[in-house]
Design a protein around this motif. Sequence first.
Motif, PDB file in Angstrom:
ATOM      1  N   LEU A 246       8.802 -10.597   6.841  1.00 57.59           N
ATOM      2  CA  LEU A 246       7.923 -10.535   8.008  1.00 57.59           C
ATOM      3  C   LEU A 246       6.772 -11.526   7.896  1.00 57.59           C
ATOM      4  N   THR A 247       6.306 -11.753   6.669  1.00 56.17           N
ATOM      5  CA  THR A 247       5.217 -12.699   6.449  1.00 56.17           C
ATOM      6  C   THR A 247       5.612 -14.105   6.889  1.00 56.17           C
ATOM      7  N   GLN A 248       6.882 -14.449   6.738  1.00 54.80           N
ATOM      8  CA  GLN A 248       7.345 -15.782   7.119  1.00 54.80           C
ATOM      9  C   GLN A 248       7.264 -15.990   8.629  1.00 54.80           C
ATOM     10  N   LEU A 249       7.328 -14.893   9.383  1.00 56.58           N
ATOM     11  CA  LEU A 249       7.299 -14.994  10.837  1.00 56.58           C
ATOM     12  C   LEU A 249       5.908 -14.779  11.407  1.00 56.58           C
ATOM     13  N   ASN A 250       4.967 -14.368  10.568  1.00 59.77           N
ATOM     14  CA  ASN A 250       3.620 -14.068  11.032  1.00 59.77           C
ATOM     15  C   ASN A 250       2.612 -14.714  10.093  1.00 59.77           C
ATOM     16  N   LYS A 251       1.470 -15.115  10.635  1.00 61.10           N
ATOM     17  CA  LYS A 251       0.405 -15.632   9.802  1.00 61.10           C
ATOM     18  C   LYS A 251      -0.209 -14.458   9.043  1.00 61.10           C
ATOM     19  N   GLU A 252      -0.089 -14.492   7.729  1.00 63.82           N
ATOM     20  CA  GLU A 252      -0.486 -13.344   6.919  1.00 63.82           C
ATOM     21  C   GLU A 252      -1.948 -12.971   7.120  1.00 63.82           C
ATOM     22  N   ASP A 253      -2.825 -13.994   7.299  1.00 68.52           N
ATOM     23  CA  ASP A 253      -4.238 -13.679   7.446  1.00 68.52           C
ATOM     24  C   ASP A 253      -4.538 -13.047   8.802  1.00 68.52           C
ATOM     25  N   GLU A 254      -3.540 -13.042   9.694  1.00 64.70           N
ATOM     26  CA  GLU A 254      -3.723 -12.433  11.005  1.00 64.70           C
ATOM     27  C   GLU A 254      -2.962 -11.121  11.137  1.00 64.70           C
ATOM     28  N   CYS A 255      -2.240 -10.720  10.109  1.00 66.41           N
ATOM     29  CA  CYS A 255      -1.386  -9.547  10.217  1.00 66.41           C
ATOM     30  C   CYS A 255      -1.886  -8.438   9.290  1.00 66.41           C
ATOM     31  N   GLY A 256      -2.737  -7.577   9.833  1.00 67.28           N
ATOM     32  CA  GLY A 256      -3.261  -6.471   9.057  1.00 67.28           C
ATOM     33  C   GLY A 256      -2.207  -5.471   8.660  1.00 67.28           C
ATOM     34  N   VAL A 257      -1.133  -5.370   9.446  1.00 60.28           N
ATOM     35  CA  VAL A 257      -0.071  -4.410   9.140  1.00 60.28           C
ATOM     36  C   VAL A 257       0.583  -4.732   7.801  1.00 60.28           C
ATOM     37  N   ILE A 258       0.908  -6.007   7.581  1.00 58.09           N
ATOM     38  CA  ILE A 258       1.550  -6.415   6.328  1.00 58.09           C
ATOM     39  C   ILE A 258       0.613  -6.164   5.163  1.00 58.09           C
ATOM     40  N   LYS A 259      -0.655  -6.549   5.299  1.00 54.06           N
ATOM     41  CA  LYS A 259      -1.632  -6.315   4.233  1.00 54.06           C
ATOM     42  C   LYS A 259      -1.766  -4.825   3.939  1.00 54.06           C
ATOM     43  N   TYR A 260      -1.809  -4.045   4.982  1.00 54.42           N
ATOM     44  CA  TYR A 260      -1.989  -2.605   4.841  1.00 54.42           C
ATOM     45  C   TYR A 260      -0.875  -1.984   4.006  1.00 54.42           C
ATOM     46  N   PHE A 261       0.364  -2.283   4.366  1.00 53.75           N
ATOM     47  CA  PHE A 261       1.469  -1.634   3.664  1.00 53.75           C
ATOM     48  C   PHE A 261       1.679  -2.218   2.266  1.00 53.75           C
ATOM     49  N   ARG A 262       1.339  -3.487   2.068  1.00 58.17           N
ATOM     50  CA  ARG A 262       1.380  -4.015   0.696  1.00 58.17           C
ATOM     51  C   ARG A 262       0.398  -3.259  -0.186  1.00 58.17           C
ATOM     52  N   HIS A 263      -0.787  -3.001   0.338  1.00 58.76           N
ATOM     53  CA  HIS A 263      -1.784  -2.261  -0.428  1.00 58.76           C
ATOM     54  C   HIS A 263      -1.341  -0.811  -0.611  1.00 58.76           C
ATOM     55  N   TYR A 264      -0.778  -0.236   0.423  1.00 58.06           N
ATOM     56  CA  TYR A 264      -0.326   1.163   0.372  1.00 58.06           C
ATOM     57  C   TYR A 264       0.726   1.356  -0.722  1.00 58.06           C
ATOM     58  N   LEU A 265       1.637   0.417  -0.860  1.00 56.35           N
ATOM     59  CA  LEU A 265       2.706   0.527  -1.852  1.00 56.35           C
ATOM     60  C   LEU A 265       2.187   0.443  -3.283  1.00 56.35           C
ATOM     61  N   GLN A 266       0.979  -0.086  -3.450  1.00 56.43           N
ATOM     62  CA  GLN A 266       0.402  -0.212  -4.784  1.00 56.43           C
ATOM     63  C   GLN A 266      -0.280   1.070  -5.260  1.00 56.43           C
ATOM     64  N   GLN A 267      -0.433   2.054  -4.372  1.00 51.98           N
ATOM     65  CA  GLN A 267      -1.142   3.276  -4.744  1.00 51.98           C
ATOM     66  C   GLN A 267      -0.321   4.114  -5.720  1.00 51.98           C
ATOM     67  N   GLU A 268      -1.025   4.837  -6.580  1.00 51.42           N
ATOM     68  CA  GLU A 268      -0.341   5.699  -7.557  1.00 51.42           C
ATOM     69  C   GLU A 268       0.369   6.849  -6.865  1.00 51.42           C
ATOM     70  N   TYR A 269      -0.283   7.433  -5.856  1.00 49.86           N
ATOM     71  CA  TYR A 269       0.306   8.528  -5.091  1.00 49.86           C
ATOM     72  C   TYR A 269       0.312   8.139  -3.619  1.00 49.86           C
ATOM     73  N   HIS A 270       1.311   8.621  -2.884  1.00 48.18           N
ATOM     74  CA  HIS A 270       1.435   8.324  -1.472  1.00 48.18           C
ATOM     75  C   HIS A 270       1.522   9.631  -0.693  1.00 48.18           C
ATOM     76  N   ASP A 271       0.530   9.885   0.135  1.00 43.47           N
ATOM     77  CA  ASP A 271       0.492  10.995   1.069  1.00 43.47           C
ATOM     78  C   ASP A 271       1.120  12.279   0.540  1.00 43.47           C
ATOM     79  N   GLY A 272       2.396  12.538   0.867  1.00 44.42           N
ATOM     80  CA  GLY A 272       3.044  13.773   0.451  1.00 44.42           C
ATOM     81  C   GLY A 272       3.041  13.960  -1.057  1.00 44.42           C
ATOM     82  N   GLU A 273       3.223  12.873  -1.811  1.00 41.91           N
ATOM     83  CA  GLU A 273       3.170  12.954  -3.275  1.00 41.91           C
ATOM     84  C   GLU A 273       1.795  13.427  -3.731  1.00 41.91           C
ATOM     85  N   LEU A 274       0.758  12.905  -3.091  1.00 46.09           N
ATOM     86  CA  LEU A 274      -0.602  13.278  -3.444  1.00 46.09           C
ATOM     87  C   LEU A 274      -0.856  14.750  -3.142  1.00 46.09           C
TER      88      LEU A 274
END
Length: 318
Positions: A246-274
């Motif tokens: 998706l980054t190849q099709l969108n300017k990464e500095d303009e796409c908060g969605v991609i940044k958001y989920f990249r950061h989300y995947l780095q978390q130790e726990y995710h929502d239901g797991e937490l």
Amino acid sequence: MQHTSFTHIHRHTISTELKLQLVDLTTFHFAKNVPEVVSMCKVKDYIKTHSNQPVINVFTAMHATPSTLLEELKSITANLADSAARCHCGLCGGGPQISHDAACGFGQNIHVGVEDGNQAAYLCQALKAYLPHFIALNDSSPFNQPENAGAVPTPIRPRLELGCVEISICDAPLTLTHAAMLCGYAQLLVNLLLAVQSDAPAGQDDDYARNLHNARRAGLSAQYTDPLSGETVMLNQHIKSTLALLTQLNKEDECGVIKYFRHYLQQEYHDGELLRHNLDIGVGTAGITRSMINLLMPPEHIIVNEQSIFQRSAYEAL
């Protein structure tokens, strides 16, 4: 058979509908006074209720971006939460959270606008491979899911009367930001699939069913079989690869969605797991539910603990 005409809207715009649960702030069980809360609400045109259920649906108009969708969603939910607070109630998302048999079902519908019925039919087939993404990225229940959790007949379908395709496989997220970002992710996937416009693989129903089953059982740690290549990888890795594409099709500095989920995947726990982790260490269901209310939209009279067990750096970094 009655013919449903296609409603033309701006293509690839997004909207959402959230099924939020009404909770009594004394018992932290389901509240029974939905009609009273709704009668006090000033945004009745954007909500609907279900007979004899402690559930209120909130829905938005169509938006070009997830950021404007989020603004409207916050406005509607804040008004509804204010009405709930005056009735000593709170609102929260999530799957089953107050008791093991208190099922919410799938609490978020995502709509993405399309040009015509043919495009809707193509996307309903092409998006099937990505449904496990939405399950894993939005595991928001504090209880382990049963084997048949989320077994709905139509997790993705064309809505010709709305001019869109509808994805209805998600629990209601714990935060409004996450709900908006999931809509943005669906929008990016639609743009990607229409850009490549390849035929969706036929005869891969077993792979689709297995991927959904694995995602419900293991979330981001599930095994995922790519319907196109036949390669089996971790679902977490497949999502990361999709974000890179998706980054190849969108300017990464303009796409908060991609940044958001990249950061989300780095978390130790995710929502239901937490949520499940904190149940395991002795946090009661009332404490869990209180924190879920605070995450969605805290009423003024609910004190948010600064040392909350739900320190969500993913949301703070958005």
